[in-house]
Scaffold this motif. Structure first.
Motif, PDB file in Angstrom:
ATOM      1  N   LYS A  26       2.148 -12.762 -77.105  1.00  0.00           N
ATOM      2  CA  LYS A  26       0.981 -12.984 -76.534  1.00  0.00           C
ATOM      3  C   LYS A  26       0.911 -12.367 -75.126  1.00  0.00           C
ATOM      4  O   LYS A  26       0.015 -11.594 -74.746  1.00  0.00           O
ATOM      5  CB  LYS A  26       0.462 -14.428 -76.586  1.00  0.00           C
ATOM      6  N   LEU A  27       1.949 -12.841 -74.561  1.00  0.00           N
ATOM      7  CA  LEU A  27       2.208 -12.311 -72.916  1.00  0.00           C
ATOM      8  C   LEU A  27       1.921 -10.641 -72.982  1.00  0.00           C
ATOM      9  O   LEU A  27       1.366  -9.932 -72.296  1.00  0.00           O
ATOM     10  CB  LEU A  27       3.371 -13.024 -72.309  1.00  0.00           C
ATOM     11  N   PHE A  28       2.821  -9.920 -74.130  1.00  0.00           N
ATOM     12  CA  PHE A  28       2.866  -8.745 -73.832  1.00  0.00           C
ATOM     13  C   PHE A  28       1.402  -8.199 -74.080  1.00  0.00           C
ATOM     14  O   PHE A  28       1.153  -6.889 -73.551  1.00  0.00           O
ATOM     15  CB  PHE A  28       3.755  -8.204 -75.098  1.00  0.00           C
ATOM     16  N   LEU A  29       0.626  -8.588 -75.299  1.00  0.00           N
ATOM     17  CA  LEU A  29      -0.721  -8.150 -75.198  1.00  0.00           C
ATOM     18  C   LEU A  29      -1.480  -8.268 -73.994  1.00  0.00           C
ATOM     19  O   LEU A  29      -2.312  -7.316 -73.849  1.00  0.00           O
ATOM     20  CB  LEU A  29      -1.244  -8.928 -76.398  1.00  0.00           C
ATOM     21  N   GLU A  30      -1.354  -9.341 -73.358  1.00  0.00           N
ATOM     22  CA  GLU A  30      -2.072  -9.417 -72.021  1.00  0.00           C
ATOM     23  C   GLU A  30      -1.688  -8.361 -70.960  1.00  0.00           C
ATOM     24  O   GLU A  30      -2.690  -7.778 -70.439  1.00  0.00           O
ATOM     25  CB  GLU A  30      -1.797 -10.943 -71.494  1.00  0.00           C
ATOM     26  N   GLU A  31      -0.265  -8.299 -70.994  1.00  0.00           N
ATOM     27  CA  GLU A  31       0.230  -7.354 -70.112  1.00  0.00           C
ATOM     28  C   GLU A  31      -0.002  -5.719 -70.233  1.00  0.00           C
ATOM     29  O   GLU A  31      -0.442  -5.112 -69.556  1.00  0.00           O
ATOM     30  CB  GLU A  31       1.820  -7.388 -69.884  1.00  0.00           C
ATOM     31  N   LEU A  32      -0.437  -5.253 -71.691  1.00  0.00           N
ATOM     32  CA  LEU A  32      -0.532  -4.267 -72.263  1.00  0.00           C
ATOM     33  C   LEU A  32      -2.052  -3.848 -71.534  1.00  0.00           C
ATOM     34  O   LEU A  32      -2.322  -2.941 -71.097  1.00  0.00           O
ATOM     35  CB  LEU A  32      -0.706  -4.236 -73.555  1.00  0.00           C
ATOM     36  N   GLN A  33      -2.920  -4.864 -71.857  1.00  0.00           N
ATOM     37  CA  GLN A  33      -4.223  -4.692 -71.415  1.00  0.00           C
ATOM     38  C   GLN A  33      -4.430  -4.548 -69.726  1.00  0.00           C
ATOM     39  O   GLN A  33      -5.162  -3.753 -69.230  1.00  0.00           O
ATOM     40  CB  GLN A  33      -5.178  -5.786 -71.882  1.00  0.00           C
ATOM     41  N   GLN A  34      -3.621  -5.272 -69.074  1.00  0.00           N
ATOM     42  CA  GLN A  34      -3.601  -5.239 -67.776  1.00  0.00           C
ATOM     43  C   GLN A  34      -3.056  -4.003 -67.038  1.00  0.00           C
ATOM     44  O   GLN A  34      -3.529  -3.203 -65.917  1.00  0.00           O
ATOM     45  CB  GLN A  34      -2.881  -6.076 -66.908  1.00  0.00           C
TER      46      GLN A  34
END
Length: 240
Positions: A157-165
Motif C-alpha cells: 500500500k505504501l509503495f502505491l502511495e509513493e508511486l503516485q507521489q
C-alpha cells in the motif's frame, strides 16, 4: 511490473520443492542470465516507437521514462540487463523488495533471522551503474528482523502511495521486482487484501514467471490491468 530472472533459490525450489539450502540474497542462475539477456534485448529492440494512446500491448515499443529495481541482487542483475539496452538510469528503490526481506532460515528452530544485506560498497563494486538511495551507507540496506505478511501488505500500500507521489500522468514506470511483492501489490489494488485470512487469499493466486511483464494503467478514475505475465521475449525452453 517485471519479475526478476531465475534465481538460485527459484532453481532450488523447482528441483527439490524445499527451501533448505536457500541463499539469503541469491544470484541469477545460468538460465536466469539468459532470460535477463532476452528481456533486455526485447525491451531495447522495442523502445522508441511507443504510443501510449494506440499501443496498449506495447507492440510498437515500451519507452519507459523511469526504471527501478529492488536492492536484492537478482533484481539488480535483471534490471542491469535492461539498462544496458536503454538510455535511462537504473535506480534502486528499497520498498519494492521481496516479502520477508533479507533473512536466513533456521529449520531446526523454525525461525527466520534477519540479516544486514549488501551495503553501498558492495553495490559500488558489483553494480557501479546503479543509482543508490542516499540513505544507504556502510551498514547493509536491510539490517532488520524478518518481515511479516501483514508488514508486506502494508508496504505494498505504501509503495502505491509513493508511486503516485513520485510520478506525473504520462510517466511510464518500470519496476523490476519479485513474485511475492507482485502478488501483494495486485491484491492491494484489486481488493483481495481485504479477505479475512491468508488461507482465503491463497485461493486467488496471481502468476508471474521469471522476467514476465505485467502492465497496469493508472488514471484518476480507475486502474486497468492491461496484461498479465507476458513472456513474448522468451523461448519456450527458458520459461521458469
Amino acid at each position: 511490473m517485471i519479475r526478476h530472472a531465475q534465481s538460485e533459490n527459484n532453481a532450488l525450489w523447482a528441483r527439490t520443492g524445499s527451501s533448505i539450502g536457500r541463499s539469503s540474497d541469491p544470484q541469477l542462475t545460468d538460465i536466469g542470465q539468459q532470460q535477463a539477456r532476452h528481456l533486455g534485448q526485447h525491451i531495447g529492440k522495442n523502445w522508441w516507437q511507443a504510443d501510449p494512446d494506440n499501443d496498449s500491448h506495447n507492440r510498437k515499443g515500451f519507452n519507459f521514462t523511469h526504471l527501478y529495481c529492488s536492492l536484492m541482487v537478482r533484481a539488480v542483475a535483471t534490471g542491469t540487463a535492461i539498462a544496458k539496452k536503454v538510455d535511462i538510469p537504473l535506480v534502486g528503490w528499497e520498498i519494492i523488495h521481496e516479502t520477508g526481506g533479507i533473512f536466513e532460515r533456521d529449520h531446526e528452530m523454525d525461525e527466520r533471522i534477519g540479516l544486514p544485506g549488501p551495503n553501498r560498497a558492495y553495490f559500488a563494486q558489483h553494480f557501479p551503474h546503479l543509482v543508490l538511495p542516499d540513505s544507504l551507507g556502510e551498514a547493509g540496506w536491510w539490517e532488520r528482523p524478518f518481515e511479516t505478511r501483514e508488514q508486506a501488505m502494508g508496504r505494498a500500500k505504501l509503495f502505491l502511495e509513493e508511486l503516485q507521489q513520485r510520478h506525473e500522468p504520462g510517466d511510464r514506470v518500470a519496476i523490476v521486482t519479485h513474485g511475492g511483492f507482485f502478488v501483494a501489490v495486485l491484491r492491494t489494488l484489486f481488493g483481495f487484501a481485504t479477505l479475512d485470512n491468508e488461507e482465503a487469499e491463497n485461493r486467488i493466486w496471481l502468476h508471474a514467471h521469471n522476467t514476465s511483464i505485467t502492465r497496469l494503467n493508472f488514471s484518476e478514475k480507475q486502474v486497468d490491468l492491461v496484461y498479465l505475465n507476458r513472456l513474448d521475449h522468451l523461448p519456450t525452453e527458458l520459461i521458469t
